[in-house]
Each structure stands twice: as C-alpha cells, then as structure tokens.
Design a protein around this motif. Structure first.
Motif, mmCIF file in Angstrom:
data_model
loop_
_atom_site.group_PDB
_atom_site.id
_atom_site.type_symbol
_atom_site.label_atom_id
_atom_site.label_comp_id
_atom_site.label_asym_id
_atom_site.label_seq_id
_atom_site.Cartn_x
_atom_site.Cartn_y
_atom_site.Cartn_z
ATOM 1 N N ALA A 1 -12.355 4.801 -2.129
ATOM 2 C CA ALA A 1 -12.241 3.328 -1.307
ATOM 3 C C ALA A 1 -10.730 2.991 -1.755
ATOM 4 C CB ALA A 1 -13.169 2.547 -1.714
ATOM 5 N N THR A 2 -10.218 3.008 -3.030
ATOM 6 C CA THR A 2 -8.916 2.314 -3.114
ATOM 7 C C THR A 2 -7.817 3.516 -2.452
ATOM 8 O OG1 THR A 2 -9.948 1.857 -5.458
ATOM 9 C CG2 THR A 2 -7.230 1.766 -5.201
ATOM 10 N N ILE A 3 -8.032 4.630 -2.248
ATOM 11 C CA ILE A 3 -6.976 5.579 -1.633
ATOM 12 C C ILE A 3 -7.330 5.073 -0.178
ATOM 13 C CG2 ILE A 3 -6.566 7.832 -1.232
ATOM 14 C CD1 ILE A 3 -5.190 6.934 -3.720
ATOM 15 N N GLN A 4 -8.270 5.004 0.259
ATOM 16 C CA GLN A 4 -8.690 4.660 1.656
ATOM 17 C C GLN A 4 -7.658 3.572 2.096
ATOM 18 O OE1 GLN A 4 -11.093 6.475 3.843
ATOM 19 N NE2 GLN A 4 -9.907 5.396 5.397
ATOM 20 N N ALA B 1 -8.101 11.366 6.917
ATOM 21 C CA ALA B 1 -8.889 11.229 5.907
ATOM 22 C C ALA B 1 -9.553 12.340 5.458
ATOM 23 C CB ALA B 1 -9.861 10.183 6.586
ATOM 24 N N GLU B 2 -9.701 13.374 6.276
ATOM 25 C CA GLU B 2 -10.607 14.497 5.833
ATOM 26 C C GLU B 2 -9.468 15.463 4.873
ATOM 27 O OE1 GLU B 2 -9.816 13.439 8.907
ATOM 28 O OE2 GLU B 2 -9.188 15.106 10.124
ATOM 29 N N LEU C 1 -2.529 12.385 -5.586
ATOM 30 C CA LEU C 1 -2.528 10.939 -5.771
ATOM 31 C C LEU C 1 -3.406 10.194 -7.028
ATOM 32 C CD1 LEU C 1 -3.590 10.245 -1.981
ATOM 33 C CD2 LEU C 1 -1.281 10.679 -2.755
ATOM 34 N N ALA C 2 -2.569 9.278 -7.238
ATOM 35 C CA ALA C 2 -3.094 8.497 -8.494
ATOM 36 C C ALA C 2 -3.428 7.073 -8.112
ATOM 37 C CB ALA C 2 -1.992 8.411 -9.392
ATOM 38 N N THR C 3 -4.291 6.732 -8.884
ATOM 39 C CA THR C 3 -4.754 5.210 -8.464
ATOM 40 C C THR C 3 -4.106 4.214 -9.814
ATOM 41 O OG1 THR C 3 -6.871 5.875 -9.540
ATOM 42 C CG2 THR C 3 -6.778 5.409 -7.145
ATOM 43 N N ASP D 1 -5.625 4.474 5.289
ATOM 44 C CA ASP D 1 -5.348 3.553 6.392
ATOM 45 C C ASP D 1 -4.056 3.038 6.767
ATOM 46 O OD1 ASP D 1 -8.246 3.353 6.319
ATOM 47 O OD2 ASP D 1 -8.306 1.279 5.391
ATOM 48 N N ARG D 2 -3.115 3.560 5.675
ATOM 49 C CA ARG D 2 -1.705 2.740 6.066
ATOM 50 C C ARG D 2 -0.674 3.958 6.191
ATOM 51 N NH1 ARG D 2 -2.010 -2.326 1.851
ATOM 52 N NH2 ARG D 2 0.227 -2.418 2.553
#
Ligand code: GLP
Length: 260
Positions: free
Chosen positions: A82-85, A96-97, A34-36, A90-91
């Motif tokens: 937090a951004t990826i969360q 999460a783990e 994943l990238a931000t 969350d979506r």
C-alpha cells in the motif's frame, strides 16, 4: 563501495533519481528494486517530477519490493504494498501490475517466498536496487545476524525495529513481529546497490557498515562485498565516517561521465 556525502535529503533524492533515470535511459525496460521507509521518499518525489515534466518514463519498467509485513489485512495502509502504491504507483507512470512485492498474507509463506525468488529471476534480476538502513544496520528486513547467503524468507523483527517503525502505526503493539524480506544474498545479486540514508540517528550504523568489519551482525556491511555499491548519506548520517574528507574529495574530482 562509493560513498557520496550530500547536504540534505532533497539532494540525496535528486542525485539518486538521476542515477535511476540514467539506468532507465540505457535500458527502458529496466528492473528496479524499490525500498520503503522515509529515506527513499525524496528519490520518489524527484522521479515524479521527472515523469511529470516528460524527461523520464517508467512505463516499460518492472519493480520488486524488498520486503513486506506478515499478517496485515489486504490493503492495510501500512503494508509496504500500500505504501508503494501511494508513493510510487499512483504518482509515477509504472503500471501497477509491473510492481511485485512478497505476499505477506499468503497461507503458505515459504511457498510465497520461493515464488518471489523465482519472479525476480524470471525478470532477469534487478538492475538498480534502492536500499535504506535501519538503526540496527538492517537492509530490507534482514536483521542482525542474517546470513549473507540468505534468500527471501520469513524473519522476526527486533524490538528496536518494532520501536522504530511504531511511528507508522497507531502503537508499537500494532507493528507485526514477522515479515518477509529478500535475503542478503538476494539483494547482493542486484547489479547496482544504492543505499540512501539521512539523519544523525543512522550515523553509527553507517560508520559500521562502511568502515567496520564485514559481519552478519551488521547486515549493511554486506555492501562491502558488492562490486557496484553506492552509499548516499547526508552530512548528519555521514558524521561518524573517519574518511569523510576522502569521500568528498573523491566525488568532487570524479569524471562526470562515470555517473554513480
Ligand atoms: C524499514 C524497512 C527498511 C528501511 C528501514 C529504515 O525497517 N524495512 O527497508 O531501510 O525501515 O527506514 P527509514 O528510512 O524510515 O529510517
């Protein structure tokens, strides 16, 4: 490298989410990179649509983040975790783990970098790595002159990147100087690299990365060394490519069974 020119950011999201969905269809426990940044957001929104309509599930996937700021407090809203969360965990339905990122608040940063490399290896490597590109050509946070053999490590951001990323923080002073990033060598080991880029401000970096010489000064040019790399650009980001017409024609006449 395959270059695909799309009309706009939304089209890049649909196309790349389709490639991720196909990867997960073939391998339900795929390992995703994943990238931000803003470029991958349309991809995450289209993945969310697919998960919500029931045509895709990431429940058995694992994911690794490319990079993280050093020294932000745990849960800082601009940390990449937090951004990826917010944008992914969350979506979508990935647990999460099952999503790991470099630990930018570790006391022993080199040990955290080595542990991160081990975790990627233990998961069997990354099947499909999403990438963005910085205006100076960085991938992850591999700034210009990063070695193509580099592994996960601490880097110092350029002034340009701190200015570019200040929009996410209150001010430029709040952007950390240091980061942990997967190395260019780490990224090159993913089985499929998909770089998503939109906007005129990236046009010069895109042209250099795709059509310029392979050089550590332009980290994204490392994609030229990869056997399966795809660059998806909107018209604005593709506007300085010399062979744009050839890339369009190639994609238009591509057999549909080939996918990305
Ligand atoms: C940050 C990230 C990169 C990202 C770049 C571009 O520096 N570390 O991974 O590619 O931003 O971001 P944007 O897509 O918002 O332009």
């Amino acid at each position: 490298m395959e270059v695909v020119i799309v009309s706009d950011a939304a089209a890049s999201g649909t196309l790349v989410a389709g490639a991720i969905a196909e990867c997960v269809r073939q391998r339900p426990n795929a390992v995703l990179g994943l990238a931000t940044g803003s470029s991958p957001l349309p991809v995450y929104r289209d993945l969310e649509r697919r998960v919500k309509e029931g045509s895709l599930s990431l429940a058995h996937c694992k994911a690794f983040l490319l990079d993280e700021y050093v020294g932000l407090s745990a849960g800082h809203p601009q940390s990449y975790r937090a951004t990826i969360q917010r944008e992914v965990i969350d979506r979508l339905d990935i647990p999460a783990e099952a999503v790991l990122g470099p630990d930018g608040s570790a006391e022993d940063l080199p040990a955290a970098c080595a542990a991160y490399e081990e975790a990627i290896k233990a998961a069997g490597g990354v099947d499909l790595q999403l990438l963005g590109i910085g205006s100076d050509g960085h991938i992850g946070f591999n700034e210009p002159v990063s070695s193509f053999a580099s592994r996960t490590r601490v880097k110092t951001l350029t002034a340009q990147t701190r200015t570019d990323n200040a929009r996410f923080f209150g001010s430029e002073e709040e952007v950390p100087w240091h980061v942990i990033t997967q190395g260019v060598g780490t990224i090159l080991e993913a089985r499929h690299l998909v770089l998503v880029v939109t906007g005129e401000s990236k046009a010069d970096a895109v042209a250099q990365a795709v059509e310029g010489p392979i050089s550590a000064f332009m980290p994204a040019s490392a994609l030229q060394l990869h056997p399966h790399s795809t660059l998806v650009a909107d018209e604005a980001a593709a506007s300085q490519l010399k062979l744009a017409q050839y890339y369009r024609q190639t994609y238009e006449t591509k057999p549909s069974w080939q996918g990305l």
